[in-house]
Each structure stands twice: as C-alpha cells, then as structure tokens.
Design a protein around this motif. Sequence first.
Motif, short mmCIF file in Angstrom:
data_model
loop_
_atom_site.label_atom_id
_atom_site.label_comp_id
_atom_site.label_asym_id
_atom_site.label_seq_id
_atom_site.Cartn_x
_atom_site.Cartn_y
_atom_site.Cartn_z
N ASP A 31 0.82 -1.22 0.00
CA ASP A 31 0.00 0.00 0.00
C ASP A 31 0.85 1.26 0.00
O ASP A 31 0.40 2.32 -0.45
CB ASP A 31 -0.93 0.02 1.21
N LYS A 32 2.07 1.14 0.51
CA LYS A 32 2.92 2.33 0.64
C LYS A 32 3.52 2.78 -0.69
O LYS A 32 3.99 3.92 -0.80
CB LYS A 32 4.04 2.07 1.66
N ILE A 33 3.55 1.90 -1.69
CA ILE A 33 4.07 2.32 -2.99
C ILE A 33 2.98 2.34 -4.06
O ILE A 33 3.25 2.65 -5.22
CB ILE A 33 5.23 1.41 -3.47
N LYS A 34 1.75 2.07 -3.64
CA LYS A 34 0.64 2.03 -4.58
C LYS A 34 0.43 3.38 -5.27
O LYS A 34 -0.05 3.44 -6.40
CB LYS A 34 -0.64 1.60 -3.85
N TRP A 35 0.80 4.46 -4.59
CA TRP A 35 0.60 5.80 -5.16
C TRP A 35 1.33 5.99 -6.49
O TRP A 35 0.92 6.78 -7.34
CB TRP A 35 1.03 6.88 -4.17
N LEU A 36 2.41 5.23 -6.69
CA LEU A 36 3.16 5.35 -7.93
C LEU A 36 2.38 4.80 -9.12
O LEU A 36 2.67 5.14 -10.27
CB LEU A 36 4.50 4.61 -7.81
#
Length: 604
Positions: free
Chosen positions: A266-271
């Motif tokens: 979830d912490k890199i999903k923004w990419l």
Amino acid sequence: MIVEKFNLMQYSVHAILGLIDAEDFVIPEIQRPFVWKRSQVRDLIDSLYNGYPTGYIITWKNPDVRTKDGGKANGKKVLIDGQQRVTALMAAISGKEVLDNDFNKERIKIAFNPLAEDNTKRFAVQDASHLKDKKWIPDIAVVFEREFDSFEFSIHYCEVNEGVKPNVVNKAITELRGINNRQIGVIELDASLEIDEVTEIFIRINSKGTALSQSDFVMSKMGADSVHNGNLIRKVVDYFCHLTAKPDFYSNLIKDKEFQESKYADKIKWLANGYDDDIYNPGYGDMLRVSFMHQFRRGKLADLVSLLSGRDFITKEFRDDIIEDSYKKLDKGIVNFINQYHFSQFVLSIKGAGFVASKLLNSQMTLDFAYTLYLILLNDSEVPKSQIKRYVQKWFVLSTLTSRYIGSPETQMDRDMRSISEKGFLKFLSEIESSDLSEIFWTITLPQNLETSSINSPAFNTFLAAQINQNCNSMLMNGIKIVDLITISGDVHHIFPKNYLQKNGIKNKIKYNQVANYIYIDTQINKEISDDAPATYFSSVKEQCKTKNIILGNISNEELLTMNLAENCIPNDIYEMTVSDYDDFLQKRRILMSEFIHKYYLNL
C-alpha cells in the motif's frame, strides 16, 4: 604469512541445483528480470553437453553469527557472480519459471534432438516446429525429472519415429542426462573479507572487469535473508524503482502475492497513478543510500553490508542482534523513503529552487544527499518544519556549485553525516558557507567556473535554475519565461551569433561556445537575429522602444528593456559591442551571472 582468501571447489550441476533448493546457495537475482537471451540458455546447455568449460561462479559466504541463545547460525552462500548461468540452469533443467523484463513469469524451454548428426542442430530454443516434429524432445526439463525412465521413454520415442533403434535414443538421453554430472568451478570467498577485497577479487576474476557496486552487495545480502524480512525489503526497493520509471508495471506487481500481503504494497501504490516527474528517478543504489544514511548517520554503503552481516565494528565479531537491529533501522529508512508525502515534498523543494528539468541536474549523488538531508531535518528540533525545504534548497545549490559530491562522494558524504550528527545541521551549514562560499568564491572562483564551453557545467545550470526561481523573462521578450523555454519548447542560443563570430575570425569552437555566450531565447527571435552583431540587433530593439514599431521581440519600453538585460545578465554596453568586444563581453557577463547566482542563493 598471507592466508588464502577463498576456497576453490568443483560442484556438479546436480549438486548446485540441489544446494539452491536447500537454500544453501542463495540467488538474490531470482526475483529480478532474467536478462539473458533464450539463445544464450541454449548455448549454455550445449556447452555443458559437450563438456566445454562454462566459467566460474563466485559465492561469498555470509558469516556465522552468534545467536541470542549462545549458539551459532551457519551463514549461507550468496551468489555474487554467475546468477544468469545458474538461473538459466534452473529454467532449462529444473523447469522453473523466470521473470522477463516486464516481470511476467515465463518458462524457457530448450528442445533436444537425439538423432541430430550435426552438433550445432542438437539443441534449440523451443518453438512450434519442435512440438510438431516427433524427432524433437520439446522440453529437456522432463528428462531431468526424478521419476524419468530412460528405457521406457526410448521405447515410446521409437514407436512414433519408425526405424529408430531404442539403444541409439537411450544412448543420446544418457549423454543428455550427463549434464547433471558436469563440473562447474565455484570460488567461495571468505566471510571475513571486506567489501573492497571482494570487489578487487571479483574484478580480477571476471573477464569483463566489471566492478560490483556496494549496493549490489547490499541487495545480495538482503536476498539471502529470510529471517528479518530482508527479501521483502529487497523487493520493495526493486519495485519502487521500477515504478518510478514505468508506472504501468503495477499491473505486473500485483501478481506477486507475497508482496501484496506485506505492509509495503500500500505504501508504494501511489506510484501506480503515474509518477511522471523526471527530477528524481532513483535506482536501487540511490534508494539504499538515502535510506541508510538518514537512519545510520553513515555515508559508506560498505558499512551497511557489514551491519547486515552482524559485524561489530569494535570487537570484529558477528552477532545476530546487530543483524536484527540493522534490518529494523533499514526498514524504517525504506518506509521513510517511499512515503508519498516525503518524496513529493522533496521533489517540490528541488523544483522550487529552479531545477525544474532533469537536464539542469548534474549529480545523482547530490540529489541523494539532499533527500537524505530532507529526511533528517524532519526530526531536527532546531529546524522549523516550515523551513526544511529552504535549507534543503540551500544545501542542494551549495553542493551543486562546489561539486561537493563529485569525485569521492561516499567519503565526503560520510564526513558530512558525522559532522551533522556531532554539530547539528545549522551550525554545520554555517561553517561550510563560511569556508566554501566565501567572498573569494563568489568573485573569483565562480566566474572562473563559468569560463567553460560545457553546457552541462554546474555553474551554468545553477544560473538557469536561478533565472527560473526568479521568474525571469527570456531575452528580448516580456512574458515568455526562461522556465517555458526549458520545460516546453526552446533551446540555448548564442548572444554573439556563432556564424557572426566565425566570419570575423573566431573559429575556435571552445571560444564561441562559451556558456557566457549562451542564452535561452525564443527560436523565432533567434532566426530574426540571424548573424547580426549584438550592436546591430540590440540597437534596433532600443530604437523600437522610441518608435513603438516592433521589429524584434515584443519589448517597446526602455525600462522593460533595461530590466530584461539585467535578468539575463547582459552588460549595459551591449548596444555598442562588436566582435572586437567579445572577450570583454564574456568577462563582464561571467561577473554578472555570478552576482545573480549569489543573490539567488542568499534569497533561498
């Protein structure tokens, strides 16, 4: 007495694959794309079949560490050279899937013709023809399966290939299975070796002489760790870097169920929404460096390799509690690095300083340290949160102008990390400004640094960033900004036109391409200037300010023209300048550019 730094052994192909299955040999690259071509896999199998040498593989034994209960845990052997060869064996012989460049899992199947008389046609990369032609065994992996019966297979083969004798097929199959017994040389480097020695040995053995980076060693160490989530941390590093360069890769990433169930997903999903900013596209080395430096306050990645091995720098022993603590700190550093707010705010600070395009950036290491500083200052009680970006900008410009992290960057970073820890950042910054940005720097050193024909010089790029930061208009235009020409459409041109200088005897490329003669200008204006002397075209602009009859650019006001000269650092006597004044022009403009950069820095 010099002690041997390695053991040289011979392992059969079967033994190597068995050690990998038992996780005694660890292949850190197995979760990364397989870069060999399929034809290279075919060639490797053919070489082994014919008994040709296939080169050494190099392993580096993780140290045996002292555990909490007083016992010792045996270190695994990390494969640091030979990953592609061993992965090719796993794919072709063990039938395991590998990842392609798009991170899709695929099988690489090598076909075998037991009846081939021409050795060059005995093996092939499987295609549709090998599935149709009964003479071919489409996938040699079936021959190496434990339950494979060579005699039974030969009988069946002869049933579908009339006139073929079973003993001929059986002999060929036996020779194929003999690949399992082929010997491969393994160089096992001693666990006590320092990274520098490992790198030196690698270079001397590797025929290409390609040095492994320290970040490669870190990735290898993490790939060999299944106790402290090292393998997962390695994955998030790989995936984050891949997504910044290729956001649509996310559709492949979600296929990794283990990773999707981790806290990192979830912490890199923004990419996945599309990171399209080219200001900071970190590689895994950058990501590891920043994460390590701001957590450990050290600048040398070699120290991280030692810490992940459990090394006590004082006693020289290896302890499990050091490994555990190191992974916890690295994990925290990685989480800070990939945080969307942290990452985007850092990029915003760099762009806010005027560095809005990648072509204005000279050093990835300088960016790495700037992001490290940003993450450090988030927890610095002496620096107000509202001022963090400003200090990051100042440090980035300072280190760019002085090429602070060019040459021996790790050594300088390590010194800076220790100084910040000992003195605090504000005091450290003040000391560096006094020593590195003295009056001599601004009045002598910086003008000298601008005496160059390199359009990528740090001094010239900082000048352009300063113009962008100050929202400067492009030369002879009011409303068309430097930032527009750099980011949208525009190119650098000559104030003293190149053809004009050449026609008048200045034919040295280094001389007429001086950065002090460069300016970002609207292309149409540049065409209208053509080969005129500055005295000619600047005088016509001055004249149009009186007549209001616009001929060149769009400025029809003398006050605006004076401001335009100032923001582009053009000397006021440009109206009289011809080729005889060129050297004088360069000297004057370098001074004006230096003064402009100085004011810009003070205003950050």
